[in-house]
Design a protein around this motif. Structure first.
Motif, mmCIF file in Angstrom:
data_model
loop_
_atom_site.group_PDB
_atom_site.id
_atom_site.type_symbol
_atom_site.label_atom_id
_atom_site.label_comp_id
_atom_site.label_asym_id
_atom_site.label_seq_id
_atom_site.Cartn_x
_atom_site.Cartn_y
_atom_site.Cartn_z
ATOM 1 N N SER A 158 40.480 45.402 47.761
ATOM 2 C CA SER A 158 39.766 44.121 47.741
ATOM 3 C C SER A 158 40.667 43.029 47.176
ATOM 4 O O SER A 158 40.649 41.898 47.646
ATOM 5 C CB SER A 158 38.464 44.220 46.962
ATOM 6 O OG SER A 158 38.645 44.892 45.749
ATOM 7 N N LEU A 159 41.444 43.386 46.184
ATOM 8 C CA LEU A 159 42.431 42.476 45.608
ATOM 9 C C LEU A 159 43.690 43.337 45.449
ATOM 10 O O LEU A 159 43.696 44.274 44.669
ATOM 11 C CB LEU A 159 41.914 41.971 44.254
ATOM 12 C CG LEU A 159 42.502 40.759 43.581
ATOM 13 C CD1 LEU A 159 42.634 39.582 44.540
ATOM 14 C CD2 LEU A 159 41.640 40.362 42.406
ATOM 15 N N GLN A 165 46.650 39.676 47.168
ATOM 16 C CA GLN A 165 46.028 39.231 48.417
ATOM 17 C C GLN A 165 44.546 39.587 48.371
ATOM 18 O O GLN A 165 44.195 40.702 47.973
ATOM 19 C CB GLN A 165 46.649 39.968 49.608
ATOM 20 C CG GLN A 165 47.889 39.299 50.184
ATOM 21 C CD GLN A 165 48.471 40.162 51.299
ATOM 22 O OE1 GLN A 165 49.049 41.211 51.035
ATOM 23 N NE2 GLN A 165 48.305 39.730 52.529
ATOM 24 N N VAL A 166 43.703 38.676 48.795
ATOM 25 C CA VAL A 166 42.266 38.952 48.870
ATOM 26 C C VAL A 166 41.965 39.472 50.276
ATOM 27 O O VAL A 166 42.357 38.854 51.269
ATOM 28 C CB VAL A 166 41.435 37.688 48.593
ATOM 29 C CG1 VAL A 166 39.950 37.998 48.634
ATOM 30 C CG2 VAL A 166 41.817 37.079 47.241
ATOM 31 N N PHE A 189 40.648 46.141 41.081
ATOM 32 C CA PHE A 189 40.983 44.903 40.368
ATOM 33 C C PHE A 189 39.790 43.971 40.158
ATOM 34 O O PHE A 189 39.640 43.421 39.076
ATOM 35 C CB PHE A 189 42.152 44.182 41.063
ATOM 36 C CG PHE A 189 43.493 44.559 40.506
ATOM 37 C CD1 PHE A 189 43.669 45.742 39.801
ATOM 38 C CD2 PHE A 189 44.599 43.739 40.660
ATOM 39 C CE1 PHE A 189 44.901 46.106 39.270
ATOM 40 C CE2 PHE A 189 45.843 44.083 40.137
ATOM 41 C CZ PHE A 189 45.996 45.270 39.435
ATOM 42 N N PRO A 190 38.942 43.745 41.153
ATOM 43 C CA PRO A 190 37.804 42.860 40.875
ATOM 44 C C PRO A 190 36.706 43.534 40.046
ATOM 45 O O PRO A 190 35.974 42.838 39.351
ATOM 46 C CB PRO A 190 37.272 42.513 42.267
ATOM 47 C CG PRO A 190 38.354 42.899 43.213
ATOM 48 C CD PRO A 190 39.071 44.045 42.569
ATOM 49 N N THR A 191 36.559 44.838 40.134
ATOM 50 C CA THR A 191 35.460 45.586 39.494
ATOM 51 C C THR A 191 34.116 45.221 40.139
ATOM 52 O O THR A 191 34.012 44.180 40.800
ATOM 53 C CB THR A 191 35.308 45.319 37.960
ATOM 54 O OG1 THR A 191 34.649 44.051 37.754
ATOM 55 C CG2 THR A 191 36.634 45.328 37.243
ATOM 56 N N PRO A 192 33.093 46.050 39.917
ATOM 57 C CA PRO A 192 31.781 45.735 40.521
ATOM 58 C C PRO A 192 31.205 44.423 40.008
ATOM 59 O O PRO A 192 30.275 43.890 40.607
ATOM 60 C CB PRO A 192 30.886 46.910 40.103
ATOM 61 C CG PRO A 192 31.722 47.871 39.381
ATOM 62 C CD PRO A 192 33.084 47.318 39.181
ATOM 63 N N TYR A 336 34.546 35.665 48.369
ATOM 64 C CA TYR A 336 34.258 37.078 48.148
ATOM 65 C C TYR A 336 34.185 37.506 46.679
ATOM 66 O O TYR A 336 33.638 38.557 46.371
ATOM 67 C CB TYR A 336 35.320 37.947 48.831
ATOM 68 C CG TYR A 336 35.329 37.847 50.338
ATOM 69 C CD1 TYR A 336 34.161 38.021 51.085
ATOM 70 C CD2 TYR A 336 36.519 37.613 51.030
ATOM 71 C CE1 TYR A 336 34.176 37.949 52.457
ATOM 72 C CE2 TYR A 336 36.545 37.547 52.415
ATOM 73 C CZ TYR A 336 35.367 37.713 53.125
ATOM 74 O OH TYR A 336 35.394 37.654 54.491
ATOM 75 N N LEU A 337 34.810 36.745 45.786
ATOM 76 C CA LEU A 337 34.883 37.163 44.384
ATOM 77 C C LEU A 337 34.218 36.117 43.486
ATOM 78 O O LEU A 337 34.300 34.931 43.763
ATOM 79 C CB LEU A 337 36.335 37.335 43.926
ATOM 80 C CG LEU A 337 37.286 38.153 44.795
ATOM 81 C CD1 LEU A 337 38.677 38.142 44.175
ATOM 82 C CD2 LEU A 337 36.822 39.585 44.919
#
Ligand SMILES: *Cc1c(COP(=O)(O)O)cnc(C)c1O
Length: 426
Positions: A158-159, A165-166, A189-192, A336-337
């Motif tokens: 995702s990251l 990169q996203v 990297f983003p986590t839930p 997205y984040l």
């Protein structure tokens, strides 16, 4: 009560889900440090072996502490079930081995964590599973050309670590589903808290819980989460549909429905490979989840502030952080984040040597082979995590020779900036 839970936000789930004590039971998730479980009759245990009833029998396959952690992550990600593994590497490996075998093929983004790249580039092929890497910025139709009749999954981060990169979730989900395969996302990297891949079309989510989920650099671990949404009955996945002779001919899709994939991963792969998480690591990682939302906010705010500072620093040639307005990834990050997470990369003017000299002068930030804990740290991927890759592979993974990766901690931002400033100004 269950209705209330269903509407809980991810912050509340991180604090409350998994362990719900009954009257008189411990308030905090207990560490069940036991390899095995006692039953009254031989028939009780036989029923467990037949998968006829749920329950714990041996801590290579399940354990109450680990189960609570699994249920919390499954709930936070919006999945039907989860399986904890002894590392993120194992989670990634099992996510593939659970649906592919010798003779099969997988498509993956080239912008991957170094360990995942090695697994896909060298170890899976030795097991007869071929992997084609694609530039994740290719158009959907270009990416679709990498698919073959024996392709079983599409994999991306995702990251990207460390490319930052996203992932274009819509494109990846569309290409995967057009080809009848699940879309697997590494959401480490983003986590839930910052990103919810299942809501964005992912079928399977994997994590290295070693990173922000633990968040304090105490426990190596991994997790696989099953969305329960993928239809395995499309002729491509006999391992999930056809009778399993190791369970008297049971079919996972028939017996476990939407949870077929995650049950199979546990009762077949973890049973045979023995790479389950330990109760102690589950306890510590679960503790991390209780503060995940607070930490991720601070990690993201600090990363944005440090990236902004470095961007205008005369000793810095470039900064790459998707949360930075003006960054090419910014729009996708916003889409997205919730925020940009705590990791970014930058180049020190003077290239590799200047970057190394800078790192050696840091006093607060430490040079460690790690990211995503409360303490600020730095790393030089091309000479460390990605050194096994040749130059071409490094570039494809987004690693230039001058790239320094920063994992911004939750210390006071002024102290972090002062440290970077003194190390750059010589
Ligand atoms: C660290 C990492 C992994 C591997 O996890 P381990 O817990 O170290 O085995 C996988 N994916 C990403 C994105 C990572 O950062």
């Amino acid at each position: 009560m269950d209705d209330i839970r269903k509407n809980w936000r991810v912050e509340t789930k991180g604090v409350q889900e998994g362990w719900t004590p009954k009257s008189g039971e411990p308030r905090v998730l207990p560490i069940v440090q036991s390899t095995t479980y006692k039953y009254d009759t031989a028939a009780d245990i036989a029923a467990l072996f037949d998968l006829a009833v749920p329950g714990h029998m041996y801590s290579r396959i399940s354990n109450p502490t680990v189960e609570a952690f699994e249920q919390k992550v499954a709930s936070m990600e919006g999945g039907v079930g989860a399986l904890a593994a002894s590392s993120g590497q194992t989670a990634s490996a099992m996510s593939i081995l659970n649906l592919a075998q010798a003779g099969d093929h997988v498509v993956a983004s080239s912008s991957l964590y170094g360990g995942t790249y090695n697994l896909f580039r060298h170890t899976l092929p030795k097991m007869g599973i071929e992997v084609t890497f694609v530039d994740q910025e290719l158009s959907a139709d270009e990416m679709a050309k990498a698919f073959r009749p024996n392709t079983k999954a599409l994999f991306g981060e995702s990251l990207g670590n460390p490319s930052m990169q996203v992932l274009d979730f819509e494109k990846f989900a569309e290409v995967a589903h057009r080809n009848g395969v699940p879309f697997i996302v590494d959401n480490t990297f983003p986590t839930p808290f910052l990103c919810n891949p299942i809501a964005l079309g992912a079928d399977i989510v994997v994590h290295s819980t070693t990173k922000y989920i633990d968040g304090h650099a105490t426990s190596v671990g991994g997790m696989i989460i099953d969305s329960g949404k993928f239809n395995w009955n499309n002729g491509k996945f006999p391992g999930l549909v056809d009778p399993d002779p190791s369970y008297h001919g049971l079919s996972y899709t028939e017996t476990f429905g939407a949870a077929a994939y995650i049950v199979k991963a546990r009762v077949q792969l973890v049973r045979d490979l023995g790479c389950y998480m330990s109760p102690m690591n589950a306890f510590l990682s679960n503790k991390g989840l209780e503060t995940l939302h607070l930490r991720m906010e601070r990690h993201s705010n600090n990363a944005l502030a440090l990236a902004t500072f470095l961007q205008q620093h005369e000793k810095v040639s470039w900064v790459k952080y998707p949360g930075l307005p003006g960054s090419p990834e910014f729009d996708r990050c916003r889409k997205y984040l919730k925020a940009g997470s705590g990791v970014f990369t930058f180049g020190v003017k003077g290239g590799k040597d200047a970057g190394e000299a800078f790192m050696n002068r840091l006093k607060l930030a430490a040079i460690v082979v790690h990211v995503a804990d409360v303490r600020t740290c730095v790393l030089h991927p091309s000479s460390m995590t990605h050194r096994q890759l040749n130059e071409e592979e490094q570039i494809a993974a987004g690693v230039s020779p001058d790239l320094v990766r920063v994992s911004v901690g939750i210390e006071h931002i002024d102290d972090i900036i002062a440290d970077f400033d003194q190390a750059l100004n010589v």
